[in-house]
Design an enzyme around this catalytic site. Structure first.
Site, PDB file in Angstrom:
ATOM      1  N   ARG A  51       0.815  -1.217   0.000  1.00  0.00           N
ATOM      2  CA  ARG A  51       0.000   0.000   0.000  1.00  0.00           C
ATOM      3  C   ARG A  51       0.845   1.262   0.000  1.00  0.00           C
ATOM      4  O   ARG A  51       0.413   2.318  -0.443  1.00  0.00           O
ATOM      5  CB  ARG A  51      -0.887   0.001   1.246  1.00  0.00           C
ATOM      6  CG  ARG A  51      -2.294  -0.467   0.956  1.00  0.00           C
ATOM      7  CD  ARG A  51      -3.185  -0.156   2.086  1.00  0.00           C
ATOM      8  NE  ARG A  51      -2.470  -0.358   3.353  1.00  0.00           N
ATOM      9  CZ  ARG A  51      -3.072  -0.649   4.490  1.00  0.00           C
ATOM     10  NH1 ARG A  51      -4.358  -0.759   4.547  1.00  0.00           N
ATOM     11  NH2 ARG A  51      -2.369  -0.815   5.604  1.00  0.00           N
ATOM     12  N   LYS A 140       2.261 -18.728   7.851  1.00  0.00           N
ATOM     13  CA  LYS A 140       1.552 -18.845   9.105  1.00  0.00           C
ATOM     14  C   LYS A 140       1.407 -17.476   9.745  1.00  0.00           C
ATOM     15  O   LYS A 140       2.218 -16.608   9.419  1.00  0.00           O
ATOM     16  CB  LYS A 140       2.247 -19.824  10.046  1.00  0.00           C
ATOM     17  CG  LYS A 140       3.564 -19.309  10.605  1.00  0.00           C
ATOM     18  CD  LYS A 140       4.106 -20.272  11.601  1.00  0.00           C
ATOM     19  CE  LYS A 140       3.534 -20.020  12.970  1.00  0.00           C
ATOM     20  NZ  LYS A 140       4.429 -19.262  13.857  1.00  0.00           N
ATOM     21  N   HIS A 170       8.200 -22.749   7.857  1.00  0.00           N
ATOM     22  CA  HIS A 170       9.615 -22.595   7.497  1.00  0.00           C
ATOM     23  C   HIS A 170      10.497 -23.673   8.127  1.00  0.00           C
ATOM     24  O   HIS A 170      11.604 -23.905   7.667  1.00  0.00           O
ATOM     25  CB  HIS A 170      10.118 -21.172   7.773  1.00  0.00           C
ATOM     26  CG  HIS A 170      10.467 -20.899   9.201  1.00  0.00           C
ATOM     27  ND1 HIS A 170       9.528 -20.618  10.144  1.00  0.00           N
ATOM     28  CD2 HIS A 170      11.662 -20.846   9.838  1.00  0.00           C
ATOM     29  CE1 HIS A 170      10.121 -20.410  11.303  1.00  0.00           C
ATOM     30  NE2 HIS A 170      11.431 -20.542  11.148  1.00  0.00           N
ATOM     31  N   LYS A 174      14.201 -26.034   6.719  1.00  0.00           N
ATOM     32  CA  LYS A 174      15.518 -26.087   7.372  1.00  0.00           C
ATOM     33  C   LYS A 174      16.255 -27.335   6.905  1.00  0.00           C
ATOM     34  O   LYS A 174      15.692 -28.426   6.877  1.00  0.00           O
ATOM     35  CB  LYS A 174      15.355 -26.115   8.899  1.00  0.00           C
ATOM     36  CG  LYS A 174      14.915 -24.776   9.481  1.00  0.00           C
ATOM     37  CD  LYS A 174      14.858 -24.855  10.998  1.00  0.00           C
ATOM     38  CE  LYS A 174      14.138 -23.652  11.586  1.00  0.00           C
ATOM     39  NZ  LYS A 174      14.978 -22.490  11.799  1.00  0.00           N
ATOM     40  N   GLU A 208      14.016 -21.148  22.878  1.00  0.00           N
ATOM     41  CA  GLU A 208      14.479 -19.861  22.353  1.00  0.00           C
ATOM     42  C   GLU A 208      14.911 -18.964  23.513  1.00  0.00           C
ATOM     43  O   GLU A 208      14.389 -19.093  24.621  1.00  0.00           O
ATOM     44  CB  GLU A 208      13.355 -19.169  21.586  1.00  0.00           C
ATOM     45  CG  GLU A 208      12.853 -19.951  20.400  1.00  0.00           C
ATOM     46  CD  GLU A 208      11.841 -19.153  19.615  1.00  0.00           C
ATOM     47  OE1 GLU A 208      12.205 -18.576  18.587  1.00  0.00           O
ATOM     48  OE2 GLU A 208      10.671 -19.074  20.046  1.00  0.00           O
ATOM     49  N   ASP A 227       1.530 -20.835  18.283  1.00  0.00           N
ATOM     50  CA  ASP A 227       2.661 -20.252  17.549  1.00  0.00           C
ATOM     51  C   ASP A 227       3.690 -21.307  17.139  1.00  0.00           C
ATOM     52  O   ASP A 227       4.276 -21.218  16.064  1.00  0.00           O
ATOM     53  CB  ASP A 227       3.329 -19.183  18.434  1.00  0.00           C
ATOM     54  CG  ASP A 227       4.443 -18.445  17.710  1.00  0.00           C
ATOM     55  OD1 ASP A 227       4.199 -17.981  16.579  1.00  0.00           O
ATOM     56  OD2 ASP A 227       5.553 -18.344  18.266  1.00  0.00           O
ATOM     57  N   HIS A 232       5.229 -25.933  13.763  1.00  0.00           N
ATOM     58  CA  HIS A 232       6.619 -26.388  13.651  1.00  0.00           C
ATOM     59  C   HIS A 232       6.860 -27.713  14.381  1.00  0.00           C
ATOM     60  O   HIS A 232       7.436 -28.644  13.822  1.00  0.00           O
ATOM     61  CB  HIS A 232       7.584 -25.337  14.209  1.00  0.00           C
ATOM     62  CG  HIS A 232       7.429 -23.979  13.592  1.00  0.00           C
ATOM     63  ND1 HIS A 232       7.091 -23.794  12.274  1.00  0.00           N
ATOM     64  CD2 HIS A 232       7.585 -22.733  14.107  1.00  0.00           C
ATOM     65  CE1 HIS A 232       7.042 -22.494  12.010  1.00  0.00           C
ATOM     66  NE2 HIS A 232       7.327 -21.830  13.107  1.00  0.00           N
ATOM     67  N   LYS A 323       9.899 -19.394  25.161  1.00  0.00           N
ATOM     68  CA  LYS A 323      10.680 -18.173  24.940  1.00  0.00           C
ATOM     69  C   LYS A 323      11.483 -17.863  26.198  1.00  0.00           C
ATOM     70  O   LYS A 323      11.080 -18.221  27.300  1.00  0.00           O
ATOM     71  CB  LYS A 323       9.739 -16.995  24.679  1.00  0.00           C
ATOM     72  CG  LYS A 323       8.764 -17.214  23.527  1.00  0.00           C
ATOM     73  CD  LYS A 323       9.342 -16.741  22.239  1.00  0.00           C
ATOM     74  CE  LYS A 323       8.351 -16.832  21.106  1.00  0.00           C
ATOM     75  NZ  LYS A 323       9.012 -16.982  19.805  1.00  0.00           N
TER      76      LYS A 323
HETATM   77  C1  BG6 Z   1       8.058 -18.471  14.142  1.00  0.00           C
HETATM   78  C2  BG6 Z   1       7.364 -18.112  15.418  1.00  0.00           C
HETATM   79  O1  BG6 Z   1       7.187 -19.174  13.302  1.00  0.00           O
HETATM   80  O2  BG6 Z   1       9.196 -19.258  14.422  1.00  0.00           O
HETATM   81  C3  BG6 Z   1       8.310 -17.378  16.339  1.00  0.00           C
HETATM   82  O3  BG6 Z   1       6.238 -17.303  15.128  1.00  0.00           O
HETATM   83  C4  BG6 Z   1       9.570 -18.170  16.541  1.00  0.00           C
HETATM   84  O4  BG6 Z   1       7.686 -17.092  17.579  1.00  0.00           O
HETATM   85  C5  BG6 Z   1      10.165 -18.603  15.217  1.00  0.00           C
HETATM   86  O5  BG6 Z   1      10.502 -17.349  17.228  1.00  0.00           O
HETATM   87  C6  BG6 Z   1      11.317 -19.546  15.410  1.00  0.00           C
HETATM   88  O6  BG6 Z   1      11.970 -19.762  14.197  1.00  0.00           O
HETATM   89  P1  BG6 Z   1      13.509 -20.147  14.117  1.00  0.00           P
HETATM   90  O7  BG6 Z   1      13.737 -20.417  12.672  1.00  0.00           O
HETATM   91  O8  BG6 Z   1      14.259 -18.997  14.663  1.00  0.00           O
HETATM   92  O9  BG6 Z   1      13.650 -21.368  14.968  1.00  0.00           O
END
Ligand code: BG6
Length: 476
Positions: A51, A140, A170, A174, A208, A227, A232, A323
């Site tokens: 936009r 996502k 994603h 990997k 994380e 999330d 994942h 986290k």
């Molecule tokens: C994302 C989540 O899909 O994946 C995040 O929304 C998360 O909260 C992230 O931090 C982790 O991805 P990676 O590749 O850093 O392990």
């Protein structure tokens, strides 16, 4: 080791949300790296759409600063165009239609909030941009629950065939996650042992150190279960638990993953622990990060899942993610059963083989084997890891592990959906997740606080202890 780059066909890739964080941080750098590697032909074009009022020169300048200095950067930037586009209105669509080339493979990357998927899909078709081979990539969160995921699937299906839709998780891009399949199905060594008869339990940890600052609004509505676990971690579980597909091909692989998700038992309330990180004075806690002093959203979840099928009945899968934990570390551990009888007597202790697959950082695998402790003193046993850290084993090439987005975007152009989620898979994952979330919402219990830099709430340790097992350390 020689890397083999097979160039893809020329394409027009339209990134909707071209000025956004994902585009600048992941999508464009991935394209640039593939361009530099010689995989993207010079005739390919990337059309940014958003936009924001800007021209092509303005967008190129933004992309240039996101990429930083680098070889061939100007040649890459010359492949970029920009169109001002309104997803929910008519502005820009004629210009976009005029920019897209009629006989070139076309893909749309909807790097925008999911509520825009439906209006975008409608306009793509209405403006004659949805040819049979046109692909649509979506990110996502794909839905917030089963009902919303179904609605998104239905909205996309009105305009595109399922073979045209690429739902990104994603984690599947990997390199180490793909390696799971290579390890399982490329070796004869593991597969005969890969079942409840030999495997005591499986642990999947995605830890994380980052908090949620910067994405507070989204995260506080989602929480760790939506999330990370629904997508994942679920995908990792599927790759570990699935039956060997007949071929490494999109439908064959996804059929097998779907069967795993459908074989998951509902999770009993006593088998889930939720946590929320608390501030320590110096570093703010979750509630401060999201600006919601009463928030009950979990930033940590640990649970015990059971895959009720012939292969896995009786072998629990312990899953955890959080986290602000003590280290960034994603690991899958296959913990094998003890030898059925110890010929060395009880003083030799109990020993079990563990295959640990480290997804990130320090990608690699270790296999713990039991040996005799060297030297005198009788038959004392010791577990030692056979270490296959990829950086060491593969030499300097291992540093070139491509980012997940590089692989996934090239797969979109190649038309290979193997590493993307199918509609039924996403829905099945939500169908398993929804009752878990509904259960704790009904019970109304707040998540257990845990310290920043810890391994999560103490209750999560108990989840394993009471089964006579323990989590592996979260080490970087
Ligand atoms: C994302 C989540 O899909 O994946 C995040 O929304 C998360 O909260 C992230 O931090 C982790 O991805 P990676 O590749 O850093 O392990």
């Amino acid at each position: 080791m020689v890397s083999r780059v097979i160039p893809v066909d020329p394409f027009d890739l339209v990134i909707v949300g071209a000025t956004g964080d994902l585009a600048m941080r992941k999508i464009l750098p991935a394209l640039y790296r593939r361009f530099r590697a010689g995989q993207i032909p010079p005739e390919a074009r990337v059309i940014g759409a958003a936009r924001t009022e800007m021209d092509t020169a303005g967008w190129r300048a933004e992309v240039a600063s996101a990429l930083g200095e680098g070889p061939e950067r100007d040649a890459f930037l010359a492949r970029l165009d920009y169109v001002v586009l309104d997803a929910e209105g008519e502005t820009g669509w004629d210009a976009l239609a005029a920019t897209c080339r009629p006989d070139v493979l076309r893909a749309f990357y909807f790097s925008v909030d999911p509520h825009l998927f439906a209006p975008l899909a409608k306009r793509v078709e209405r403006h004659g941009l949805a040819a049979a081979g046109t692909r649509v990539v979506v990110e996502k969160p794909f839905g917030h629950d089963l009902a919303s995921a179904r609605a998104l699937n239905a909205a996309l299906a009105e305009h595109f065939h399922e073979d045209q839709v690429y739902r990104i998780d994603h984690y599947l891009g990997k390199e180490t996650v793909q390696n799971l399949m290579a390890v399982r199905f490329g070796n004869t060594l593991f597969e005969p042992l890969w079942n409840a008869q030999y495997v005591d339990h499986i642990q999947i940890t995605v830890a994380e150190t980052v908090g949620v600052a910067g994405r507070a609004e989204y995260y506080d509505r989602a929480g760790a279960m939506r999330d990370m676990v629904q997508n994942h971690i679920m995908q990792l579980l599927c790759l570990i638990a699935m039956e060997p597909p007949a071929r490494f091909e999109a439908h064959a692989v996804r059929d097998e993953k779907l069967k795993v998700i459908r074989a998951l038992d509902p999770v009993e309330p006593g088998n889930i622990v939720r946590g929320q990180y608390r501030g320590d004075g110096a570093v703010p806690g979750y509630r401060e990060d999201v600006g919601q002093p009463q928030s009950r959203t979990e930033s940590f979840v640990a649970l015990k899942a059971n895959v009720s099928n012939w292969r896995w009945a009786g072998t629990p899968f312990y899953l955890r993610t959080g986290k602000r934990l003590r280290a960034r570390s994603s690991e899958i551990a296959i913990v094998f059963k003890d030898a059925p009888h110890s010929i060395f007597g009880t003083e030799a202790g109990r020993h079990s083989n563990v295959l640990a697959i480290q997804l990130q950082p320090n990608e690699g695998m270790t296999l713990d084997v039991t040996i005799k402790e060297p030297g005198p003193g009788g038959m004392r046993l010791l577990d030692v890891p056979l270490d296959m850290t990829f950086a060491e084993t593969l030499g300097p090439d291992a540093e070139e592990i491509p980012d997940a987005y590089e692989r996934l975007i090239m797969d979109v152009i190649r038309g290979n959906q193997t590493l993307f989620m199918r509609d039924d898979e996403v829905e099945a994952a939500w169908a398993w997740t929804d009752p878990v979330i509904a259960g704790w919402q009904e019970r109304g219990k707040a998540p257990a606080p845990y310290d920043i830099g810890s391994s999560g709430p103490v209750d999560s340790l108990m989840l394993m202890h009471r089964d006579g097992r323990r989590w592996r350390e979260i080490d970087p």
